[in-house]
Structure formats: structure tokens, C-alpha cells
Design a protein around this motif. Structure first.
Motif, PDB file in Angstrom:
ATOM      1  N   MET A  28      -0.627   8.954 -56.329  1.00 22.74           N
ATOM      2  CA  MET A  28       0.034   7.935 -55.533  1.00 22.74           C
ATOM      3  C   MET A  28       1.556   8.063 -55.419  1.00 22.74           C
ATOM      4  SD  MET A  28      -2.828   6.742 -54.810  1.00 22.74           S
ATOM      5  CE  MET A  28      -2.051   5.852 -53.487  1.00 22.74           C
ATOM      6  N   LEU A  29       2.191   8.862 -56.262  1.00 15.25           N
ATOM      7  CA  LEU A  29       3.637   9.006 -56.164  1.00 15.25           C
ATOM      8  C   LEU A  29       3.984  10.175 -55.242  1.00 15.25           C
ATOM      9  CD1 LEU A  29       4.837   8.339 -59.825  1.00 15.25           C
ATOM     10  CD2 LEU A  29       4.651   6.747 -57.886  1.00 15.25           C
ATOM     11  N   PRO A  30       4.917   9.996 -54.315  1.00 13.18           N
ATOM     12  CA  PRO A  30       5.175  11.015 -53.286  1.00 13.18           C
ATOM     13  C   PRO A  30       5.666  12.342 -53.839  1.00 13.18           C
ATOM     14  CG  PRO A  30       6.830   9.258 -53.211  1.00 13.18           C
ATOM     15  CD  PRO A  30       5.744   8.794 -54.114  1.00 13.18           C
ATOM     16  N   GLU A  31       6.303  12.357 -55.008  1.00 15.21           N
ATOM     17  CA  GLU A  31       6.783  13.620 -55.555  1.00 15.21           C
ATOM     18  C   GLU A  31       5.665  14.428 -56.219  1.00 15.21           C
ATOM     19  OE1 GLU A  31       7.736  10.440 -58.734  1.00 15.21           O
ATOM     20  OE2 GLU A  31       7.661  10.625 -56.549  1.00 15.21           O
ATOM     21  N   SER A  32       4.511  13.824 -56.416  1.00 15.74           N
ATOM     22  CA  SER A  32       3.403  14.544 -57.028  1.00 15.74           C
ATOM     23  C   SER A  32       2.888  15.627 -56.082  1.00 15.74           C
ATOM     24  CB  SER A  32       2.259  13.582 -57.362  1.00 15.74           C
ATOM     25  OG  SER A  32       1.092  14.301 -57.710  1.00 15.74           O
ATOM     26  N   ILE A  73      -1.150  16.532 -40.995  1.00 15.00           N
ATOM     27  CA  ILE A  73      -0.963  17.823 -41.659  1.00 15.00           C
ATOM     28  C   ILE A  73      -0.871  17.644 -43.167  1.00 15.00           C
ATOM     29  CG2 ILE A  73       0.467  19.882 -41.827  1.00 15.00           C
ATOM     30  CD1 ILE A  73      -0.970  19.497 -39.131  1.00 15.00           C
ATOM     31  N   TRP A  74      -0.068  16.675 -43.618  1.00 12.41           N
ATOM     32  CA  TRP A  74       0.044  16.440 -45.059  1.00 12.41           C
ATOM     33  C   TRP A  74      -1.265  15.908 -45.636  1.00 12.41           C
ATOM     34  CZ3 TRP A  74       3.125  18.742 -48.093  1.00 12.41           C
ATOM     35  CH2 TRP A  74       4.424  19.065 -47.711  1.00 12.41           C
ATOM     36  N   MET A  75      -2.056  15.206 -44.809  1.00 13.26           N
ATOM     37  CA  MET A  75      -3.377  14.764 -45.259  1.00 13.26           C
ATOM     38  C   MET A  75      -4.220  15.955 -45.685  1.00 13.26           C
ATOM     39  SD  MET A  75      -6.502  13.181 -42.996  1.00 13.26           S
ATOM     40  CE  MET A  75      -6.570  14.740 -42.110  1.00 13.26           C
ATOM     41  N   MET A  76      -4.126  17.068 -44.927  1.00 12.74           N
ATOM     42  CA  MET A  76      -4.893  18.266 -45.266  1.00 12.74           C
ATOM     43  C   MET A  76      -4.558  18.736 -46.680  1.00 12.74           C
ATOM     44  SD  MET A  76      -4.463  20.444 -41.754  1.00 12.74           S
ATOM     45  CE  MET A  76      -4.711  19.684 -40.143  1.00 12.74           C
ATOM     46  N   HIS A  77      -3.278  18.640 -47.041  1.00 11.53           N
ATOM     47  CA  HIS A  77      -2.896  19.042 -48.396  1.00 11.53           C
ATOM     48  C   HIS A  77      -3.444  18.064 -49.431  1.00 11.53           C
ATOM     49  CE1 HIS A  77      -0.649  20.617 -51.747  1.00 11.53           C
ATOM     50  NE2 HIS A  77      -0.198  19.399 -52.003  1.00 11.53           N
ATOM     51  N   GLY A  78      -3.322  16.761 -49.158  1.00  6.70           N
ATOM     52  CA  GLY A  78      -3.827  15.766 -50.102  1.00  6.70           C
ATOM     53  C   GLY A  78      -5.309  15.922 -50.363  1.00  6.70           C
ATOM     54  N   LEU A  79      -6.056  16.242 -49.314  1.00 11.58           N
ATOM     55  CA  LEU A  79      -7.498  16.450 -49.485  1.00 11.58           C
ATOM     56  C   LEU A  79      -7.786  17.758 -50.211  1.00 11.58           C
ATOM     57  CD1 LEU A  79      -8.736  15.338 -45.936  1.00 11.58           C
ATOM     58  CD2 LEU A  79      -9.005  14.076 -48.079  1.00 11.58           C
ATOM     59  N   ILE A  91      -1.704  11.657 -52.292  1.00 14.63           N
ATOM     60  CA  ILE A  91      -2.635  11.388 -51.190  1.00 14.63           C
ATOM     61  C   ILE A  91      -2.108  10.297 -50.263  1.00 14.63           C
ATOM     62  CG2 ILE A  91      -4.635  12.112 -52.558  1.00 14.63           C
ATOM     63  CD1 ILE A  91      -5.351   9.079 -52.774  1.00 14.63           C
ATOM     64  N   GLY A  92      -0.801  10.053 -50.305  1.00 11.23           N
ATOM     65  CA  GLY A  92      -0.235   9.031 -49.434  1.00 11.23           C
ATOM     66  C   GLY A  92      -0.533   9.277 -47.972  1.00 11.23           C
ATOM     67  N   LEU A 151      -7.147  -0.020 -51.202  1.00  7.84           N
ATOM     68  CA  LEU A 151      -6.304   1.120 -51.541  1.00  7.84           C
ATOM     69  C   LEU A 151      -5.229   1.346 -50.478  1.00  7.84           C
ATOM     70  CD1 LEU A 151      -5.763   3.447 -53.465  1.00  7.84           C
ATOM     71  CD2 LEU A 151      -7.536   4.760 -52.284  1.00  7.84           C
ATOM     72  N   MET A 152      -5.625   1.269 -49.209  1.00  2.00           N
ATOM     73  CA  MET A 152      -4.650   1.435 -48.124  1.00  2.00           C
ATOM     74  C   MET A 152      -3.574   0.355 -48.175  1.00  2.00           C
ATOM     75  SD  MET A 152      -7.004   2.374 -44.819  1.00  2.00           S
ATOM     76  CE  MET A 152      -7.999   3.863 -44.748  1.00  2.00           C
ATOM     77  N   ALA A 153      -3.983  -0.872 -48.427  1.00  2.00           N
ATOM     78  CA  ALA A 153      -3.027  -1.978 -48.470  1.00  2.00           C
ATOM     79  C   ALA A 153      -2.039  -1.805 -49.619  1.00  2.00           C
ATOM     80  CB  ALA A 153      -3.762  -3.307 -48.596  1.00  2.00           C
ATOM     81  N   ALA A 154      -2.533  -1.408 -50.774  1.00  4.77           N
ATOM     82  CA  ALA A 154      -1.644  -1.205 -51.921  1.00  4.77           C
ATOM     83  C   ALA A 154      -0.619  -0.118 -51.615  1.00  4.77           C
ATOM     84  CB  ALA A 154      -2.459  -0.844 -53.157  1.00  4.77           C
ATOM     85  N   HIS A 155      -1.062   0.930 -50.945  1.00  8.27           N
ATOM     86  CA  HIS A 155      -0.144   2.001 -50.562  1.00  8.27           C
ATOM     87  C   HIS A 155       0.896   1.497 -49.557  1.00  8.27           C
ATOM     88  CE1 HIS A 155       1.382   5.844 -49.222  1.00  8.27           C
ATOM     89  NE2 HIS A 155       0.942   5.619 -47.990  1.00  8.27           N
TER      90      HIS A 155
END
Length: 331
Positions: free
Chosen positions: A90-94, A143-149, A98-99, A28-32
Motif C-alpha cells: 500500500m505504500l507508493p515507495e514499495s 501501465i503501473w497496474m501491470m507492475h502491481g499485478l 498496488i495503488g 479497499l479502494m475507499a481506504a486507498h
């Protein structure tokens, strides 16, 4: 001994699955990192994807099969495309992207790679450092990880678990990107909130509030809990993922929270919590290795020492290793 005489085969299989889970994580990390999901904004064939991502076609196809198995990508005839889940995550505008979770996961990967040396020496510096590109951007993505989670389950769970129907003014201490305040204000339409955090974090929260059109109901207050008070006059106060075990200065933060609440004000503590016998759950145990975690009883005792009453553990999420504890400032 007869192989058919063993009675714990299912549990053994679960342990074996845990051992192999890193493969899906790395896929998953590699695909991202390679831009696979960006390339699939429109359906494409293998050769097109490999050309856009500058990758080998054979291994690109293998990676896409992993993404299909994860439910993020589908293949229709000879073209691959994102599933609804893939677009949501996976899309940044979503709004649920979770990027940054994946980017920060790359940063954390190196700690776990060196875990044996960390445990051997008692020094986190014993683990190898992440590549420089990930170190440079770790804070922003953290910080953005906190939002994705939070936006993919925990924020909704918290908002459904606490009753703020009689509350009107929330202080979200260390609120990060503001995801929990957003969920609570969406659940309770009469509620307003203030996100209290460091200036550099507040800038990210401001961007997130604009994305959710919540700037009229959620304000920002810049501060440092090591030096500043939290203010006063709030009838509810959230401390989400900031009381991580004995090293988190819990009493200092709880004392300031006590002073920020009006008499009868509601304290909400959301965090990773170990079982009282310190036997799990797994997510909390893993978090405890890196950062620290209280047991539920330890957290409740800390809250009582700070002067709160009616301390209750109102909800647990064993899969995430999380819990919610509430208390009241006496009046």
C-alpha cells in the motif's frame, strides 16, 4: 423438501461469497482513495487518522476494521498501524505497491456496473463512464497496474516455470513496465533483455528499471507493433498478455516474433487462457468478458500456423486463469 437433504451447500456458499466480494473490494479502494494507508505510516489513533484524512471518525473506524480483516492493518491497544503486508502493498515507495491496481480498478468498476446493458446491446459504450478524475489518469495507472499485478506472483511464477539457462538475449514484446523482464533477469544472471513498447510506455519502464537497478542489463526499444518490426537476433522472446483472443491480431504479432528470433530461438507466451471446453477458469472468463481470451488449444494452433514447432503448454495457474506456452523457431 428437507433442508438437510441438499448435497451442494458448500458450492452454494462459494457462489454467495462471490456475490458479496465487491464489498471488500470497495472497502479497499475507499481506504486507498482516502489516504488511510498513507496516514498509517506511523501508528495513530482513530481521531488522528480521521483528522489527517478529513473523514468521519465512526466510519473511519469501520473502514479500519475491514483493513484489519484483510491483513493490511493491525490494532495495538488504541493505535492502528500497517502490517508488513500493508507496507509492501500500500505504500507508493514499495516495489510491490498496488495503488495503481486499485486506481485502475475504480476505472474498470463502471464497465462491470453496466454489464447487463453491455450484454443486452453488444456495445461496451452502454456501460456508464468512470468519473473524469479516473478517466484522465487511466492510461498511466493502467501501465503501473501491470507492475502491481505482475510483481505479486505472476512474474516470479513465470521466471520459475521457463528454463532460460541456455539463453542470453531476451526480447519482451509489449513489456509494459518491464516487470517480467526484471524477474527473468534476476533469475538468470547471465541474461540481458530488451523491452519493446510504445514511447509513452517506455518512459514508465525506464523509471521502473531504475527502481530495480536493472538499467545495465535491460534496454528499451520504442515501437508500435501495428507498423514496426521487432528487430532480430534474439534467442528468446516473451509475449506476455498481448495475445488476447481473436481480436488481438495474433498472427501479425507472432509472424514478427518469428522473424525476431534466431533459428532455435524460444518463444514464450504468457496470457489468460480459457479451458478448452470454455467452461472457465473464473479469472480467465472475467478477463474474456472485457478484453478476450483464447483457449490453450486455440493459442497453440495460432503458434503452429505462424511456423513454430515443439509447441507446449508448460504451466497453468488455475486461480489466476493464466498459462504459459512455449515453442521453438525451427532452424
Amino acid at each position: 423438501m428437507d433442508l438437510f437433504a441438499y448435497g451442494n451447500l458448500e458450492q452454494a456458499q462459494e457462489i454467495l461469497e462471490v456475490q458479496w466480494q465487491y464489498r471488500a473490494s470497495r472497502g479497499l479502494m475507499a481506504a486507498h482513495q482516502l489516504g488511510i494507508f498513507h496516514a498509517l505510516r506511523t501508528p495513530r489513533r482513530i481521531q488522528e487518522i480521521a483528522s489527517l484524512c478529513a473523514t468521519d471518525p465512526t466510519f473511519t473506524e469501520k473502514l479500519l476494521i475491514i483493513c484489519c480483516a484483510l491483513g493490511l492493518v493491525e490494532k495495538q491497544q488504541d493505535r492502528y498501524h500497517l502490517t508488513p503486508l500493508g507496507r509492501d502493498l500500500m505504500l507508493p515507495e514499495s516495489l510491490r505497491n498496488i495503488g495503481s491496481v486499485l486506481h485502475y480498478g475504480e476505472h474498470l468498476w463502471w464497465f462491470w456496473t453496466g454489464l447487463a446493458d453491455v450484454v443486452r446491446t453488444g456495445r461496451t459504450e452502454s456501460a456508464p463512464q468512470a468519473p473524469e478524475a479516473f478517466l484522465r489518469s487511466a492510461y498511466l495507472h493502467g501501465i503501473w497496474m501491470m507492475h502491481g499485478l505482475a510483481s505479486n506472483g505472476p512474474a516470479q511464477w513465470l521466471a520459475r516455470s521457463v528454463d532460460l539457462s541456455s539463453r542470453s538475449r531476451l526480447l519482451d514484446v509489449g513489456g509494459g513496465p518491464g516487470t517480467f523482464s526484471i524477474a527473468l533477469c534476476q533469475k538468470y544472471r547471465h541474461l540481458t533483455a530488451v523491452i519493446w513498447d510504445l514511447p509513452e510506455v517506455a518512459a514508465i519502464a525506464e523509471e521502473n528499471l531504475k527502481r530495480y537497478h536493472m538499467t545495465d542489463r535491460i534496454a528499451l526499444q520504442k515501437g508500435d507493433w501495428n507498423t514496426d518490426d521487432f528487430g532480430s537476433g534474439y534467442d528468446c522472446l516473451l509475449m506476455s498478455n498481448i495475445l488476447h483472443g481473436p481480436e488481438s491480431n495474433a498472427q501479425m504479432k507472432l509472424s514478427k516474433a518469428f522473424n525476431a528470433l534466431i533459428p532455435g530461438g524460444l518463444l514464450i507466451v504468457h496470457d489468460f487462457f480459457l479451458n478448452d471446453d470454455r467452461s472457465g477458469p473464473l479469472s480467465a472468463a472475467l478477463f474474456n468478458m472485457m478484453v478476450g481470451a483464447y483457449t490453450i488449444s486455440e493459442m497453440m494452433d495460432e503458434i503452429l500456423v505462424a511456423g513454430f514447432i515443439n509447441v507446449q503448454a508448460i504451466s497453468r495457474d488455475e486461480r489466476r486463469g493464466s498459462g504459459i506456452v512455449t515453442a521453438i523457431r525451427p532452424g
